[in-house]
Design a protein around this motif. Structure first.
Motif, PDB file in Angstrom:
ATOM      1  N   GLU A 184      79.856  10.078  11.591  1.00  0.00           N
ATOM      2  CA  GLU A 184      79.140   8.921  11.037  1.00  0.00           C
ATOM      3  C   GLU A 184      79.470   8.754   9.547  1.00  0.00           C
ATOM      4  O   GLU A 184      79.729   7.663   9.069  1.00  0.00           O
ATOM      5  CB  GLU A 184      77.635   9.128  11.237  1.00  0.00           C
ATOM      6  CG  GLU A 184      76.760   7.932  10.933  1.00  0.00           C
ATOM      7  CD  GLU A 184      77.060   6.738  11.834  1.00  0.00           C
ATOM      8  OE1 GLU A 184      77.294   6.953  13.042  1.00  0.00           O
ATOM      9  OE2 GLU A 184      77.063   5.599  11.316  1.00  0.00           O
ATOM     10  N   ARG A 185      79.494   9.887   8.832  1.00  0.00           N
ATOM     11  CA  ARG A 185      79.817   9.839   7.401  1.00  0.00           C
ATOM     12  C   ARG A 185      81.234   9.330   7.157  1.00  0.00           C
ATOM     13  O   ARG A 185      81.520   8.731   6.138  1.00  0.00           O
ATOM     14  CB  ARG A 185      79.694  11.224   6.781  1.00  0.00           C
ATOM     15  CG  ARG A 185      78.268  11.697   6.664  1.00  0.00           C
ATOM     16  CD  ARG A 185      78.226  12.951   5.805  1.00  0.00           C
ATOM     17  NE  ARG A 185      76.879  13.420   5.665  1.00  0.00           N
ATOM     18  CZ  ARG A 185      76.410  14.520   6.281  1.00  0.00           C
ATOM     19  NH1 ARG A 185      77.202  15.253   7.021  1.00  0.00           N
ATOM     20  NH2 ARG A 185      75.161  14.880   6.114  1.00  0.00           N
ATOM     21  N   LEU A 186      82.117   9.607   8.127  1.00  0.00           N
ATOM     22  CA  LEU A 186      83.512   9.155   7.983  1.00  0.00           C
ATOM     23  C   LEU A 186      83.711   7.753   8.570  1.00  0.00           C
ATOM     24  O   LEU A 186      84.829   7.282   8.711  1.00  0.00           O
ATOM     25  CB  LEU A 186      84.448  10.139   8.693  1.00  0.00           C
ATOM     26  CG  LEU A 186      84.611  11.486   7.991  1.00  0.00           C
ATOM     27  CD1 LEU A 186      85.311  12.485   8.912  1.00  0.00           C
ATOM     28  CD2 LEU A 186      85.394  11.342   6.689  1.00  0.00           C
ATOM     29  N   HIS A 187      82.616   7.125   8.929  1.00  0.00           N
ATOM     30  CA  HIS A 187      82.649   5.783   9.525  1.00  0.00           C
ATOM     31  C   HIS A 187      83.411   5.717  10.845  1.00  0.00           C
ATOM     32  O   HIS A 187      84.053   4.709  11.148  1.00  0.00           O
ATOM     33  CB  HIS A 187      83.170   4.736   8.534  1.00  0.00           C
ATOM     34  CG  HIS A 187      82.116   4.341   7.540  1.00  0.00           C
ATOM     35  ND1 HIS A 187      82.278   3.301   6.655  1.00  0.00           N
ATOM     36  CD2 HIS A 187      80.883   4.838   7.296  1.00  0.00           C
ATOM     37  CE1 HIS A 187      81.192   3.198   5.913  1.00  0.00           C
ATOM     38  NE2 HIS A 187      80.328   4.127   6.267  1.00  0.00           N
ATOM     39  N   ILE A 188      83.390   6.805  11.589  1.00  0.00           N
ATOM     40  CA  ILE A 188      83.791   6.718  13.000  1.00  0.00           C
ATOM     41  C   ILE A 188      82.479   6.360  13.692  1.00  0.00           C
ATOM     42  O   ILE A 188      81.536   7.159  13.704  1.00  0.00           O
ATOM     43  CB  ILE A 188      84.348   8.055  13.507  1.00  0.00           C
ATOM     44  CG1 ILE A 188      85.623   8.391  12.731  1.00  0.00           C
ATOM     45  CG2 ILE A 188      84.606   7.983  15.022  1.00  0.00           C
ATOM     46  CD1 ILE A 188      86.152   9.793  12.996  1.00  0.00           C
ATOM     47  N   ARG A 189      82.410   5.136  14.189  1.00  0.00           N
ATOM     48  CA  ARG A 189      81.110   4.585  14.562  1.00  0.00           C
ATOM     49  C   ARG A 189      80.745   4.918  16.006  1.00  0.00           C
ATOM     50  O   ARG A 189      81.531   4.664  16.923  1.00  0.00           O
ATOM     51  CB  ARG A 189      81.118   3.063  14.399  1.00  0.00           C
ATOM     52  CG  ARG A 189      81.624   2.590  13.054  1.00  0.00           C
ATOM     53  CD  ARG A 189      80.553   2.736  12.015  1.00  0.00           C
ATOM     54  NE  ARG A 189      80.945   1.991  10.805  1.00  0.00           N
ATOM     55  CZ  ARG A 189      80.162   1.884   9.741  1.00  0.00           C
ATOM     56  NH1 ARG A 189      78.964   2.440   9.717  1.00  0.00           N
ATOM     57  NH2 ARG A 189      80.579   1.221   8.681  1.00  0.00           N
ATOM     58  N   ARG A 190      79.530   5.407  16.156  1.00  0.00           N
ATOM     59  CA  ARG A 190      79.038   5.724  17.495  1.00  0.00           C
ATOM     60  C   ARG A 190      79.066   4.482  18.390  1.00  0.00           C
ATOM     61  O   ARG A 190      79.352   4.571  19.583  1.00  0.00           O
ATOM     62  CB  ARG A 190      77.610   6.296  17.365  1.00  0.00           C
ATOM     63  CG  ARG A 190      76.990   6.805  18.633  1.00  0.00           C
ATOM     64  CD  ARG A 190      77.773   7.982  19.197  1.00  0.00           C
ATOM     65  NE  ARG A 190      77.266   8.390  20.508  1.00  0.00           N
ATOM     66  CZ  ARG A 190      77.581   7.780  21.644  1.00  0.00           C
ATOM     67  NH1 ARG A 190      78.379   6.731  21.641  1.00  0.00           N
ATOM     68  NH2 ARG A 190      77.110   8.213  22.792  1.00  0.00           N
TER      69      ARG A 190
END
Ligand code: AMP
Ligand code: ZN
Length: 483
Positions: A118-124
């Protein structure tokens, strides 16, 4: 736009078309949740994220993206065993049920992984499923049964193995990486989930239970075989269950080409009768001083290590996306710092685009720039060329010189690009944050006023003003503003 990808199966860049109209089904080998992931692992997930976003934004496809969670394998079993140094107080007490211990242990690291991505913007929200291996045990057993029934698996010592000699007689093995087939030792077997190319032998599909280990009951050919799935089998099953076979793209780090992916192909073909996927896309390693970052070499950082040093995860994302996925990425702090500067430059450019335009602002052909940048991305995800093109455009075209219409168009394009890169804020510059110290003084002053200690309160107001802020009193509170 036509997408082209380097396919490990064909060893060349091939035009990509999905099997179903407009929809891409993609599987990524996910994390083994036995510890915090290191940023080398994160590179694999960022590359997969880049690919699925390019497919959506540049290719115009719907993407069904599945990434599994490996919560049962050699490492998670070792880590969840009594006395393991990787057991943490947050997981609670160890119980006398190994399966419950495994669940507590892996759900802790799974949660940490979800926070990291999430912090790396790999979005759930971009992931249509994140299946846990332990939730598909009956389906895995079904695949083992199919493989054995078709004559490509056998029981030995309460485990079940894939029969490589039988398989080799009917289909090629070594499609992703050439393998010296003469080195195969007939009848030799390997139980480990991970092994080297020199060790190519019959590999384990279902592993016999050992005392103290978690297990699931399994009956095969009238025999009771309590145990647990082999790692390769897990992915073959989850792909089949969640995407259907064949699907379009399978991703992972290059170390997974053999044995993991080679064995996935063999299992799916032997058991389901289907070659699982047409495109195999593998990312190169993240390296430190010329060596793969890995736990075993001890040269690794977790994302948490870097956050503690004050590094912004989006600078890591931007730095990693800037390297081509099929080139090694050399991790250095100077590299992250350079990415930070470049990212900030674009952010300032975006803020400037929101400022009022001069009447004599110039016009630019944004469509042509977009075409060039997107075609680099479409051609095997060539981010270095795409970013170079983007920065040369920004350098040649100061935001302040643009007409109002061009500003709108450039902003629109950057927001489209940001659907892939996802490291910028497209909105106007937010009002400045009030420093903590000023807020503390303002609150003290308010309390003094409530106590009718006006002289002291005024002294604080003066101090706040000297620092460049002013306070407006309301009936039941106050607001702080920049002077
Ligand atoms: P694991 O959790 O060990 O199964 O690994 C997860 C993913 O990280 C796999 O796709 C690996 O290929 C990948 N990987 C591991 N080390 C590195 C590295 N240093 N650079 C890039 N990818 C890596
Ligand atoms: Zn896998």
């Amino acid at each position: 736009m036509q997408i082209e990808l380097f396919n490990t199966l064909t060893r060349r860049i091939d035009p990509f078309e999905p099997l179903r109209d407009g929809e891409v089904r993609m599987y990524t080998c996910g994390p083994t949740v036995y510890d915090y992931a290191h940023i080398g692992n994160m590179r694999a997930f960022l590359c997969a994220d880049l690919l699925q976003r390019v497919l959506r934004v540049v290719g115009g496809y719907e993407v069904r993206w599945v990434m599994n969670i490996t919560d049962i394998d050699d490492k998670t079993i070792r880590g969840s065993a009594p006395g393991s140094p990787l057991w943490r107080p947050e997981m609670g007490e160890q119980t006398d049920d190994p399966r419950e211990n495994l669940r507590r242990y892996t759900s802790f690291y799974e949660q940490a992984f979800l926070e990291d991505i999430e912090r790396l913007h790999i979005r759930r929200r971009d992931l249509s499923a994140m299946p846990r291996a332990t939730e598909y045990i009956p389906q895995m057993q079904d695949l083992v049964r199919r493989i054995v029934e078709r004559g490509f698996g056998y029981i030995a010592g309460n485990s079940v193995y894939f029969d490589l000699s039988a398989w080799q007689a009917v289909a090629p093995y070594g499609r992703l990486l050439p393998i010296d087939l003469a080195s195969i030792k007939p009848g030799a077997r390997i139980d480990a989930d991970q092994y080297e190319r020199q060790e190519v032998t019959d590999f384990v599909l279902w592993k016999a239970w050992k005392p103290g280990e978690p297990y699931w009951d399994f009956e095969l050919q009238g025999r009771q075989l309590p145990g647990r799935p082999g790692w390769h089998l897990e992915c073959s099953t989850m792909e089949h269950e969640l995407l259907g076979l064949p699907f379009d793209i399978h991703t992972g780090g290059i170390d997974l080409r053999f044995p993991h992916h080679e064995n996935e192909i063999a299992q799916s073909m032997a058991g389901y009768g289907v070659d699982p996927t047409r495109f195999w896309v593998h990312n190169e390693f993240l390296e430190v001083e010329g060596q793969k970052m890995s736990k075993s070499l001890g040269n690794f950082f977790t994302l948490r290590d870097l956050l503690k040093q004050g590094i912004d995860p989006l600078d890591i994302r931007f730095a990693m996306l800037g390297a081509h996925y099929r080139s090694p990425f050399n991790f250095t702090f100077a590299g992250i710092e350079a990415a930070r500067g470049a990212r900030k430059r674009v952010q300032e450019y975006i803020y400037a685009l929101h400022e009022p335009a001069p009447d004599d602002g110039i016009h630019v052909d944004v469509a042509a720039v977009r075409e060039r940048i997107f075609s680099h991305l479409a051609h095997d995800l060539h981010t270095p060329k795409a970013f170079a093109e983007f920065f040369s455009f920004l350098n040649a075209t100061p935001a302040t010189a643009l007409s109002a219409e061009s500003r709108r168009e450039v902003l629109h394009f950057i927001s489209e690009l940001n659907q892939i890169v996802d490291v910028w804020d497209i909105a106007p510059r937010p009002p400045e944050e009030i420093p903590e110290e000023i807020r503390r003084l303002a609150e003290q002053r308010w309390q003094l006023r409530l106590q009718r200690r006006y002289a002291e309160a005024d002294a604080l107001r003066y101090q706040i003003q000297q620092a460049g802020y002013t306070i407006k009193d309301l009936r039941d509170g106050y607001i702080i503003e920049r002077l």
